[in-house]
Write a protein that holds these residues in place. Structure first.
Motif, PDB file in Angstrom:
ATOM      1  N   ALA A 173       0.801  -1.344   0.272  1.00 25.64           N
ATOM      2  CA  ALA A 173      -0.056  -0.042   0.079  1.00 25.64           C
ATOM      3  C   ALA A 173       0.864   1.251   0.076  1.00 25.64           C
ATOM      4  O   ALA A 173       0.491   2.281  -0.572  1.00 25.64           O
ATOM      5  CB  ALA A 173      -0.910  -0.036   1.113  1.00 25.64           C
ATOM      6  N   ARG A 174       2.083   1.068   0.655  1.00 21.87           N
ATOM      7  CA  ARG A 174       2.918   2.558   0.833  1.00 21.87           C
ATOM      8  C   ARG A 174       3.733   2.503  -0.371  1.00 21.87           C
ATOM      9  O   ARG A 174       4.413   3.559  -0.523  1.00 21.87           O
ATOM     10  CB  ARG A 174       3.707   2.190   1.990  1.00 21.87           C
ATOM     11  CG  ARG A 174       3.031   2.548   3.380  1.00 21.87           C
ATOM     12  CD  ARG A 174       4.013   2.671   4.566  1.00 21.87           C
ATOM     13  NE  ARG A 174       4.725   1.472   4.675  1.00 21.87           N
ATOM     14  CZ  ARG A 174       4.768   0.386   5.644  1.00 21.87           C
ATOM     15  NH1 ARG A 174       3.566   0.329   6.082  1.00 21.87           N
ATOM     16  NH2 ARG A 174       5.662  -0.532   5.658  1.00 21.87           N
ATOM     17  N   GLY A 175       3.649   1.424  -1.168  1.00 22.03           N
ATOM     18  CA  GLY A 175       4.620   1.584  -2.369  1.00 22.03           C
ATOM     19  C   GLY A 175       5.861   1.248  -2.135  1.00 22.03           C
ATOM     20  O   GLY A 175       6.796   1.396  -3.125  1.00 22.03           O
ATOM     21  N   GLU A 176       6.179   0.268  -1.117  1.00 26.12           N
ATOM     22  CA  GLU A 176       7.639  -0.016  -0.784  1.00 26.12           C
ATOM     23  C   GLU A 176       8.052  -1.392  -1.247  1.00 26.12           C
ATOM     24  O   GLU A 176       9.249  -1.659  -1.018  1.00 26.12           O
ATOM     25  CB  GLU A 176       7.665  -0.051   0.699  1.00 26.12           C
ATOM     26  CG  GLU A 176       7.543   1.642   1.175  1.00 26.12           C
ATOM     27  CD  GLU A 176       7.457   1.569   2.866  1.00 26.12           C
ATOM     28  OE1 GLU A 176       7.659   0.537   3.445  1.00 26.12           O
ATOM     29  OE2 GLU A 176       7.622   2.619   3.169  1.00 26.12           O
ATOM     30  N   ILE A 177       7.110  -2.256  -1.594  1.00 20.99           N
ATOM     31  CA  ILE A 177       7.333  -3.584  -1.784  1.00 20.99           C
ATOM     32  C   ILE A 177       7.002  -4.042  -3.312  1.00 20.99           C
ATOM     33  O   ILE A 177       5.917  -3.698  -3.643  1.00 20.99           O
ATOM     34  CB  ILE A 177       6.646  -4.566  -0.701  1.00 20.99           C
ATOM     35  CG1 ILE A 177       7.289  -4.304   0.711  1.00 20.99           C
ATOM     36  CG2 ILE A 177       6.615  -6.219  -1.135  1.00 20.99           C
ATOM     37  CD1 ILE A 177       6.435  -5.392   1.977  1.00 20.99           C
ATOM     38  N   SER A 178       7.841  -4.888  -3.737  1.00 21.92           N
ATOM     39  CA  SER A 178       7.657  -5.412  -5.045  1.00 21.92           C
ATOM     40  C   SER A 178       7.403  -6.895  -4.965  1.00 21.92           C
ATOM     41  O   SER A 178       8.083  -7.750  -4.108  1.00 21.92           O
ATOM     42  CB  SER A 178       8.603  -5.099  -6.099  1.00 21.92           C
ATOM     43  OG  SER A 178       8.888  -3.929  -6.510  1.00 21.92           O
ATOM     44  N   LEU A 179       6.769  -7.628  -5.761  1.00 24.69           N
ATOM     45  CA  LEU A 179       6.421  -9.126  -5.632  1.00 24.69           C
ATOM     46  C   LEU A 179       6.841  -9.862  -6.841  1.00 24.69           C
ATOM     47  O   LEU A 179       6.460  -9.077  -8.041  1.00 24.69           O
ATOM     48  CB  LEU A 179       5.209  -9.282  -5.293  1.00 24.69           C
ATOM     49  CG  LEU A 179       4.261  -8.817  -4.007  1.00 24.69           C
ATOM     50  CD1 LEU A 179       3.187  -9.413  -3.909  1.00 24.69           C
ATOM     51  CD2 LEU A 179       5.437  -9.396  -2.864  1.00 24.69           C
ATOM     52  N   HIS A 180       7.635 -10.623  -6.603  1.00 28.97           N
ATOM     53  CA  HIS A 180       8.166 -11.531  -7.972  1.00 28.97           C
ATOM     54  C   HIS A 180       7.749 -13.099  -7.909  1.00 28.97           C
ATOM     55  O   HIS A 180       7.810 -13.718  -6.924  1.00 28.97           O
ATOM     56  CB  HIS A 180       9.564 -11.456  -8.110  1.00 28.97           C
ATOM     57  CG  HIS A 180      10.229 -10.009  -7.712  1.00 28.97           C
ATOM     58  ND1 HIS A 180      10.468  -9.296  -8.991  1.00 28.97           N
ATOM     59  CD2 HIS A 180      10.322  -9.233  -6.726  1.00 28.97           C
ATOM     60  CE1 HIS A 180      10.958  -8.085  -8.545  1.00 28.97           C
ATOM     61  NE2 HIS A 180      11.067  -8.081  -7.212  1.00 28.97           N
ATOM     62  N   GLY A 181       7.245 -13.502  -9.052  1.00 29.91           N
ATOM     63  CA  GLY A 181       7.181 -14.976  -9.111  1.00 29.91           C
ATOM     64  C   GLY A 181       7.803 -15.365 -10.233  1.00 29.91           C
ATOM     65  O   GLY A 181       8.030 -15.124 -11.200  1.00 29.91           O
ATOM     66  N   TRP A 182       8.719 -16.480  -9.544  1.00 28.99           N
ATOM     67  CA  TRP A 182       9.780 -17.319 -10.488  1.00 28.99           C
ATOM     68  C   TRP A 182       9.671 -18.494 -10.610  1.00 28.99           C
ATOM     69  O   TRP A 182       8.963 -19.102  -9.888  1.00 28.99           O
ATOM     70  CB  TRP A 182      11.202 -16.755  -9.968  1.00 28.99           C
ATOM     71  CG  TRP A 182      11.782 -15.316 -10.069  1.00 28.99           C
ATOM     72  CD1 TRP A 182      11.234 -14.326 -10.697  1.00 28.99           C
ATOM     73  CD2 TRP A 182      12.951 -14.922  -9.608  1.00 28.99           C
ATOM     74  NE1 TRP A 182      11.877 -13.192 -10.516  1.00 28.99           N
ATOM     75  CE2 TRP A 182      12.971 -13.439 -10.030  1.00 28.99           C
ATOM     76  CE3 TRP A 182      14.159 -15.756  -9.420  1.00 28.99           C
ATOM     77  CZ2 TRP A 182      14.206 -12.868  -9.924  1.00 28.99           C
ATOM     78  CZ3 TRP A 182      15.344 -14.881  -9.236  1.00 28.99           C
ATOM     79  CH2 TRP A 182      15.556 -13.360  -9.195  1.00 28.99           C
ATOM     80  N   PHE A 183      10.193 -19.316 -11.749  1.00 26.00           N
ATOM     81  CA  PHE A 183       9.973 -20.745 -11.946  1.00 26.00           C
ATOM     82  C   PHE A 183      11.172 -20.990 -12.681  1.00 26.00           C
ATOM     83  O   PHE A 183      11.907 -20.659 -13.490  1.00 26.00           O
ATOM     84  CB  PHE A 183       8.896 -20.799 -13.052  1.00 26.00           C
ATOM     85  CG  PHE A 183       8.746 -22.357 -13.319  1.00 26.00           C
ATOM     86  CD1 PHE A 183       7.846 -23.133 -12.638  1.00 26.00           C
ATOM     87  CD2 PHE A 183       9.049 -23.002 -14.484  1.00 26.00           C
ATOM     88  CE1 PHE A 183       7.883 -24.518 -12.996  1.00 26.00           C
ATOM     89  CE2 PHE A 183       9.194 -24.031 -14.829  1.00 26.00           C
ATOM     90  CZ  PHE A 183       8.406 -24.946 -14.332  1.00 26.00           C
TER      91      PHE A 183
END
Length: 231
Positions: A173-183
């Protein structure tokens, strides 16, 4: 086991001295990992090797099926790891990493493999949505293709579970975290990344923009109220 013990001696005699300055810095100043990686416990998947990471670079959580249970008040190892990484260590990138030929995903689509393993059966319920997606949306698949589809969809499901964790939700919400999905494709020696805009996985390529499942950006459901000017 003797072979493994021999490598411990090699670490003490050769590896540690070669990185003595780095270990000294980490011992004095503590850790500031660049990312949290939640990966499968499969012995063929080594996050630090895949990322070519030095000690202190990665905060790693490994379990069968790279699963992130939805947040609950009951204490759990994965939930505690996520919370500590975000709240205490200030991690701003979280990676959920699946892989090809995953035993957990084979068991997910072939429940008969779980006979005599009640704990694994219960654990894989956190991947049930991925199984349902494969059954409902993919049509007829060959066994190997079904496992691969389940593995990819499982990464998507676990990323959704991550967003139920308060520390992660607040950071997003604060714009501080990115999520990544890897395979990780073991056979090809290739890493695929989830593009949040297309919903598809594509190979990570040098010189090309990294596909990101959820890029860091402020995400609020309403505009922040403006303070009234003092009279």
């Amino acid at each position: 086991m003797n072979d493994v013990i021999g490598r411990v001696f090699d670490f003490e005699k050769r590896v540690f001295p070669s990185k003595n300055d780095l270990y000294a810095k980490l011992a004095i100043h503590g850790q500031s990992p660049k990312a949290l990686m939640i990966s499968c416990a499969d012995s063929r998947i080594v996050p630090e090797l895949i990322m070519q990471a030095d000690p202190g670079d990665l905060f790693v959580c490994r379990n069968a099926g790279n699963i992130v249970p939805p947040f609950a008040t009951q204490n759990g190892g994965v939930s505690s790891t996520v919370e500590y990484a975000v709240a205490a260590l200030g991690v701003r990138d979280i990676i959920v990493c699946g892989h090809s030929d995953c035993g957990a995903m084979k068991a997910l689509v072939n429940p008969e493999m779980l006979e005599g393993m009640p704990n694994v059966t219960a654990w894989l319920r956190h991947s049930h949505a991925a199984e349902c997606v494969v059954k409902a949306a993919y049509g007829t698949l060959a066994p190997a293709e079904k496992v691969r589809a389940a593995s990819l969809e499982n990464v998507v499901v676990q990323l959704a579970h991550l967003r139920t964790h308060p520390s992660v939700a607040a950071g997003i919400a604060r714009g501080e975290i990115s999520l990544h999905g890897w395979f990780v494709d073991i056979h090809a020696g290739q890493v695929l990344a989830l593009d949040g805009e297309t919903g598809r996985f594509s190979p990570i390529r040098d010189g090309q923009k990294l596909p990101v499942a959820l890029a860091a950006a402020q995400r609020l459901a309403m505009d922040e109220p403006q303070l009234e000017a003092a009279e």
